[in-house]
Design a protein around this motif. Structure first.
Motif, PDB file in Angstrom:
ATOM      1  N   ALA A 221       0.833  -1.209   0.000  1.00 13.03           N
ATOM      2  CA  ALA A 221       0.000   0.000   0.000  1.00 13.03           C
ATOM      3  C   ALA A 221       0.866   1.258   0.000  1.00 13.03           C
ATOM      4  O   ALA A 221       0.552   2.246  -0.671  1.00 13.03           O
ATOM      5  CB  ALA A 221      -0.921  -0.002   1.222  1.00 13.03           C
ATOM      6  N   ARG A 222       1.974   1.221   0.745  1.00  8.89           N
ATOM      7  CA  ARG A 222       2.858   2.384   0.775  1.00  8.89           C
ATOM      8  C   ARG A 222       3.469   2.634  -0.610  1.00  8.89           C
ATOM      9  O   ARG A 222       3.637   3.769  -1.033  1.00  8.89           O
ATOM     10  CB  ARG A 222       3.970   2.181   1.820  1.00  8.89           C
ATOM     11  N   ARG A 223       3.806   1.545  -1.302  1.00  8.07           N
ATOM     12  CA  ARG A 223       4.368   1.700  -2.640  1.00  8.07           C
ATOM     13  C   ARG A 223       3.307   2.254  -3.605  1.00  8.07           C
ATOM     14  O   ARG A 223       3.590   3.147  -4.407  1.00  8.07           O
ATOM     15  CB  ARG A 223       4.877   0.341  -3.132  1.00  8.07           C
ATOM     16  N   ALA A 224       2.106   1.693  -3.510  1.00 13.10           N
ATOM     17  CA  ALA A 224       1.030   2.128  -4.409  1.00 13.10           C
ATOM     18  C   ALA A 224       0.708   3.605  -4.199  1.00 13.10           C
ATOM     19  O   ALA A 224       0.308   4.311  -5.124  1.00 13.10           O
ATOM     20  CB  ALA A 224      -0.208   1.268  -4.187  1.00 13.10           C
TER      21      ALA A 224
ATOM     22  N   ASP B 251      12.332   5.402   0.478  1.00 15.64           N
ATOM     23  CA  ASP B 251      11.852   4.371  -0.448  1.00 15.64           C
ATOM     24  C   ASP B 251      11.074   3.264   0.261  1.00 15.64           C
ATOM     25  O   ASP B 251      10.294   2.562  -0.357  1.00 15.64           O
ATOM     26  CB  ASP B 251      13.037   3.711  -1.166  1.00 15.64           C
ATOM     27  N   PHE B 252      11.333   3.075   1.551  1.00 17.51           N
ATOM     28  CA  PHE B 252      10.708   1.975   2.278  1.00 17.51           C
ATOM     29  C   PHE B 252       9.283   2.320   2.737  1.00 17.51           C
ATOM     30  O   PHE B 252       8.381   1.501   2.614  1.00 17.51           O
ATOM     31  CB  PHE B 252      11.545   1.598   3.507  1.00 17.51           C
ATOM     32  N   CYS B 253       9.102   3.539   3.280  1.00 15.93           N
ATOM     33  CA  CYS B 253       7.799   3.840   3.892  1.00 15.93           C
ATOM     34  C   CYS B 253       7.086   4.992   3.201  1.00 15.93           C
ATOM     35  O   CYS B 253       5.914   5.235   3.459  1.00 15.93           O
ATOM     36  CB  CYS B 253       7.963   4.150   5.378  1.00 15.93           C
ATOM     37  N   GLY B 254       7.804   5.732   2.346  1.00 12.02           N
ATOM     38  CA  GLY B 254       7.175   6.839   1.633  1.00 12.02           C
ATOM     39  C   GLY B 254       7.208   8.162   2.372  1.00 12.02           C
ATOM     40  O   GLY B 254       6.694   9.159   1.872  1.00 12.02           O
TER      41      GLY B 254
ATOM     42  N   GLU C  65       5.284   8.919  -7.448  1.00 15.19           N
ATOM     43  CA  GLU C  65       6.381   8.851  -8.418  1.00 15.19           C
ATOM     44  C   GLU C  65       6.514   7.458  -9.027  1.00 15.19           C
ATOM     45  O   GLU C  65       6.813   7.312 -10.207  1.00 15.19           O
ATOM     46  CB  GLU C  65       7.706   9.211  -7.747  1.00 15.19           C
ATOM     47  N   THR C  66       6.339   6.418  -8.199  1.00  8.75           N
ATOM     48  CA  THR C  66       6.578   5.057  -8.689  1.00  8.75           C
ATOM     49  C   THR C  66       5.290   4.315  -9.034  1.00  8.75           C
ATOM     50  O   THR C  66       5.259   3.523  -9.968  1.00  8.75           O
ATOM     51  CB  THR C  66       7.303   4.212  -7.617  1.00  8.75           C
ATOM     52  N   GLY C  67       4.235   4.512  -8.266  1.00 11.27           N
ATOM     53  CA  GLY C  67       3.024   3.713  -8.406  1.00 11.27           C
ATOM     54  C   GLY C  67       3.255   2.311  -7.872  1.00 11.27           C
ATOM     55  O   GLY C  67       4.334   2.011  -7.345  1.00 11.27           O
ATOM     56  N   ALA C  68       2.239   1.447  -8.009  1.00 14.59           N
ATOM     57  CA  ALA C  68       2.316   0.088  -7.465  1.00 14.59           C
ATOM     58  C   ALA C  68       3.334  -0.762  -8.221  1.00 14.59           C
ATOM     59  O   ALA C  68       3.670  -0.460  -9.363  1.00 14.59           O
ATOM     60  CB  ALA C  68       0.941  -0.560  -7.519  1.00 14.59           C
TER      61      ALA C  68
END
Ligand code: ZN
Length: 328
Positions: free
Chosen positions: A30-33, A298-301, A37-40
């Motif tokens: 969910a944090r990545r999604a 990068d890990f948690c946003g 900048e990156t999306g899921a």
């Protein structure tokens, strides 16, 4: 809730562990999604990182070591770097850096080992490491003994454990958008020569042979576990289904407060150290261009912003050549 189960086979030189990451894994995804900048993650990257996360917890759970276990994969494909970090208390974080397209059906080699230059590194970083003290690191390639590309991270890690610990290991891993799970079985070393004292040569051979038969049988059972079963069934059902004829003895599971869970270790002070390590000139350049220094984790946003006053504060009172991390 995410959980880690440890067990042994009573009277047999075999131990095992089963991990199921649910909330912890969904949190990471969910944090990545949410990162604009990156999306899921694309599905194959998600599977790779999820399997690494499950493996990282199993490997941390398998060693007596007071420090972080860091599992990394890097190479010559669009996935430049995958990182999973698991602390001794089983808190974990994970991230992948992707540059370029990853097809929906991309294999491990297509993602990270195009020209056999992909590597997997396992680092044990002791807690409270002294300056100059090096963490232990083992690196293995993503190909087998005959140079053939390995397409499962579980095969890569089985190789690693055989090389580094001389332990026969069977690892089954799987991950989707809800669950990252793994099952590990390991043959324990025979406990000293004393164990076999008083036996004749042939009795000794028989006893070693018996132990290896036990491990082979349990290995075959373990490998029969299907990906869908590992993802879809709860721990009780999996262990019962596979080992109901075996003398399984379970330990208290690690769940909730003591179980695997997402936690990021980033904070403003560490980001400050990192910015300071860029040097005054570089930081002034960024400030002139962007008005502030902005760093995302990068890990948690989490986003950390340093305006010109904050940035200047990082350098005041400190000799310019002081290494980052030397001042607390
Ligand atoms: Zn963070």
């Amino acid at each position: 809730m995410s959980e880690l189960h440890k067990f042994i086979f009573e009277g047999l030189p075999v131990r095992g562990m089963l991990v199921r990451l649910t909330d912890a894994w969904q949190d990471i995804l969910a944090r990545r999604a949410a990162n604009s900048e990156t999306g899921a993650y694309p599905a194959p990257v998600r599977q790779l990182l999820g399997e690494m996360a499950a493996a990282g917890v199993l490997m941390q759970g398998n060693i007596k070591f007071n420090g972080a276990l860091v599992l990394q994969i890097f190479g010559d494909g669009p996935v430049k770097l995958g990182v999973v970090e698991v602390q001794p208390d089983l808190s974990l974080r994970a991230t992948c850096t992707q540059v370029g397209e990853v097809a929906d059906d991309a294999t491990l080699s297509q993602m990270v080992n195009v020209n056999n230059e992909g590597r997997c590194a396992i680092t044990l970083d002791p807690l409270g490491r002294l300056p100059g003290q090096q963490p232990y690191q083992g690196v293995v390639p993503l190909f087998g003994d005959r140079g053939e590309k390995l397409e499962n991270i579980s095969d890569v890690l089985e190789h690693y454990m055989l090389q580094s610990e001389q332990l026969d290991t069977v690892l089954v891993l799987a991950a989707d958008d809800q669950v990252a799970a793994g099952l590990l079985i390991q043959r324990l070393p025979v406990e000293g020569e004393g164990n076999l004292a008083g036996q004749t040569g042939s009795q000794m051979r028989e006893s070693v042979l018996g132990q290896s038969e036990d491990f082979s049988r349990i290995s075959i059972l373990t490998k029969s576990l299907k990906r869908e079963e590992l993802l879809g069934l709860d721990a009780e059902t999996i262990l019962h289904r596979l080992y109901w004829k075996e003398p399984l003895a379970r330990f208290e599971p690690f769940v909730g407060e003591t179980g695997p869970r997402f936690a990021c270790r980033c904070n403003r002070e560490r980001v400050g150290h990192m910015i300071r390590s860029l040097g005054t000139e570089e930081v002034e350049g960024i400030l002139a261009e962007q008005g502030q220094v902005e760093v995302g984790c990068d890990f948690c946003g989490a986003q950390y912003r340093f305006d010109p006053v904050d940035a200047a504060g990082l350098f005041t009172g400190l000799p310019a050549d002081l290494p980052p991390g030397a001042v607390h």
